[in-house]
Design an enzyme around this catalytic site. Structure first.
Site, short mmCIF file in Angstrom:
data_model
loop_
_atom_site.label_atom_id
_atom_site.label_comp_id
_atom_site.label_asym_id
_atom_site.label_seq_id
_atom_site.Cartn_x
_atom_site.Cartn_y
_atom_site.Cartn_z
N ARG A 50 11.43 -6.66 5.55
CA ARG A 50 11.34 -5.23 5.21
C ARG A 50 12.31 -4.39 6.05
O ARG A 50 12.46 -4.60 7.24
CB ARG A 50 9.90 -4.76 5.47
CG ARG A 50 9.67 -3.29 5.25
CD ARG A 50 8.23 -2.96 5.03
NE ARG A 50 7.37 -3.20 6.20
CZ ARG A 50 6.05 -3.06 6.16
NH1 ARG A 50 5.43 -2.73 5.04
NH2 ARG A 50 5.33 -3.29 7.25
N ARG A 105 -0.95 -9.29 13.29
CA ARG A 105 -1.46 -8.23 12.38
C ARG A 105 -2.23 -8.85 11.22
O ARG A 105 -3.24 -8.31 10.77
CB ARG A 105 -0.28 -7.39 11.86
CG ARG A 105 0.29 -6.47 12.93
CD ARG A 105 1.67 -5.97 12.57
NE ARG A 105 1.70 -5.11 11.41
CZ ARG A 105 2.79 -4.85 10.70
NH1 ARG A 105 3.96 -5.42 11.04
NH2 ARG A 105 2.75 -4.05 9.68
N LYS A 127 0.84 -1.21 0.00
CA LYS A 127 0.00 0.00 0.00
C LYS A 127 0.88 1.26 0.00
O LYS A 127 0.64 2.18 -0.76
CB LYS A 127 -0.92 0.04 1.23
CG LYS A 127 -1.95 -1.07 1.29
CD LYS A 127 -2.95 -0.85 2.40
CE LYS A 127 -2.35 -0.85 3.81
NZ LYS A 127 -1.68 -2.10 4.20
N ARG A 178 11.03 -2.00 11.43
CA ARG A 178 9.94 -1.53 12.29
C ARG A 178 9.78 -2.49 13.46
O ARG A 178 9.86 -3.70 13.28
CB ARG A 178 8.63 -1.48 11.48
CG ARG A 178 8.37 -0.16 10.82
CD ARG A 178 7.20 -0.21 9.88
NE ARG A 178 5.96 -0.74 10.45
CZ ARG A 178 4.79 -0.72 9.83
NH1 ARG A 178 4.69 -0.19 8.61
NH2 ARG A 178 3.71 -1.22 10.39
N ARG A 200 -10.01 0.50 8.81
CA ARG A 200 -9.48 -0.84 9.05
C ARG A 200 -10.54 -1.78 9.62
O ARG A 200 -10.25 -2.92 9.93
CB ARG A 200 -8.31 -0.77 10.01
CG ARG A 200 -6.99 -1.11 9.31
CD ARG A 200 -5.89 -0.94 10.29
NE ARG A 200 -4.68 -1.64 10.00
CZ ARG A 200 -3.62 -1.04 9.48
NH1 ARG A 200 -3.64 0.20 9.11
NH2 ARG A 200 -2.51 -1.74 9.33
P1 AMP Z 1 0.47 0.20 9.31
O1 AMP Z 1 1.67 1.09 9.23
O2 AMP Z 1 -0.68 0.64 8.46
O3 AMP Z 1 0.83 -1.27 9.12
O4 AMP Z 1 -0.07 0.33 10.82
C1 AMP Z 1 0.71 -0.05 11.92
C2 AMP Z 1 -0.18 -0.24 13.13
O5 AMP Z 1 -0.83 1.00 13.46
C3 AMP Z 1 -1.32 -1.24 12.95
O6 AMP Z 1 -0.91 -2.58 13.15
C4 AMP Z 1 -2.31 -0.77 14.00
O7 AMP Z 1 -1.91 -1.18 15.30
C5 AMP Z 1 -2.15 0.75 13.95
N1 AMP Z 1 -3.11 1.34 12.99
C6 AMP Z 1 -2.85 1.90 11.78
N2 AMP Z 1 -3.98 2.30 11.19
C7 AMP Z 1 -4.99 1.99 12.03
C8 AMP Z 1 -6.41 2.14 11.99
N3 AMP Z 1 -7.03 2.67 10.93
N4 AMP Z 1 -7.12 1.70 13.05
C9 AMP Z 1 -6.54 1.18 14.13
N5 AMP Z 1 -5.21 0.98 14.23
C10 AMP Z 1 -4.44 1.38 13.20
#
Ligand code: AMP
Length: 210
Positions: free
Chosen positions: A122, A163, A13, A152, A88
């Protein structure tokens, strides 16, 4: 033109968002990036978010929705926005519909085995660039800006498993939500280069943006 990018962690993404942003000038808003910036800055939102992110769980809806609503209603979005990592779950999608218009949901589909390999391998840079160890040839700094690369905290196998489960149970159903509205476009994100995947997305977006 306002877009929601849907796809499991590691689907690409962020990579596609950058290409779309460069090509169409849409504003890229990634909730994960916003949370990581808050964690780095030691803010109350960052402290709260970290406890959920470390477990591979979702940050509570009230906090996340308010953050996105504020960004969309008070911030600049230029030619439109592209949400990466939001909504999400179905509740967030319903809330988003109350404060913004979504024109298209691009769903990047990738097989789970590939996702695991992509995320665990990654390496990222604070400039936003992302790499896979298999293509780094031992390099430890970013080819774009020279800063050190890092992994990360939530890109470890145990958290990634959580996740992916969270994605399957809470986020994947959003494909049906947008399909029912006639707004879903699904692209295979697992068998081509990022540029090839972008070419398919571009064909679709060119129908909307001239
Ligand atoms: P990402 O960078 O999109 O993989 O997000 C990393 C983490 O941030 C996720 O595993 C969630 O814990 C939190 N997170 C990101 N976006 C959301 C969302 N829309 N709702 C809830 N938690 C989120």
């Amino acid at each position: 033109m306002n877009i929601v990018l849907l796809g499991a962690p590691g689907a690409g993404k962020g990579t596609q968002a950058k290409l779309i942003e460069e090509h169409y000038g849409l504003t890229h808003i990634a909730t994960g990036d916003i949370f990581r910036a808050n964690i780095k800055g030691g803010t109350p939102i960052g402290k709260l978010a970290k406890s959920y992110i470390d477990k591979g769980a979702l940050v509570p809806d009230e906090v996340t929705c308010e953050l996105v609503k504020d960004r969309l209603t008070n911030g600049e979005v230029g030619a439109g926005f592209m949400l990466d990592g939001f909504p999400r779950n179905l509740f967030q999608a319903g809330e988003l519909d109350k404060f913004a218009r979504v024109d298209l949901c691009i769903n990047i589909d990738v097989d789970k085995c590939l996702l695991m390999d992509r995320i665990c391998g990654r390496r990222v840079c604070s400039c936003g660039a992302s790499y896979h160890v298999s293509t780094l040839n031992g390099a430890t700094t970013c080819a774009k800006c020279g800063q050190p690369l890092y992994q990360r905290d939530d890109d470890n196998p145990a958290t990634v498993e959580a996740r992916l489960d969270t994605y399957a149970s809470q986020t994947a159903p959003l494909a049906h939500y947008y399909e029912a509205q006639g707004k879903l476009f699904t692209v295979d994100g697992g068998s081509g280069t990022p540029e090839q995947v972008f070419a398919v997305i571009k064909q679709e977006l060119d129908k909307y943006i001239k």
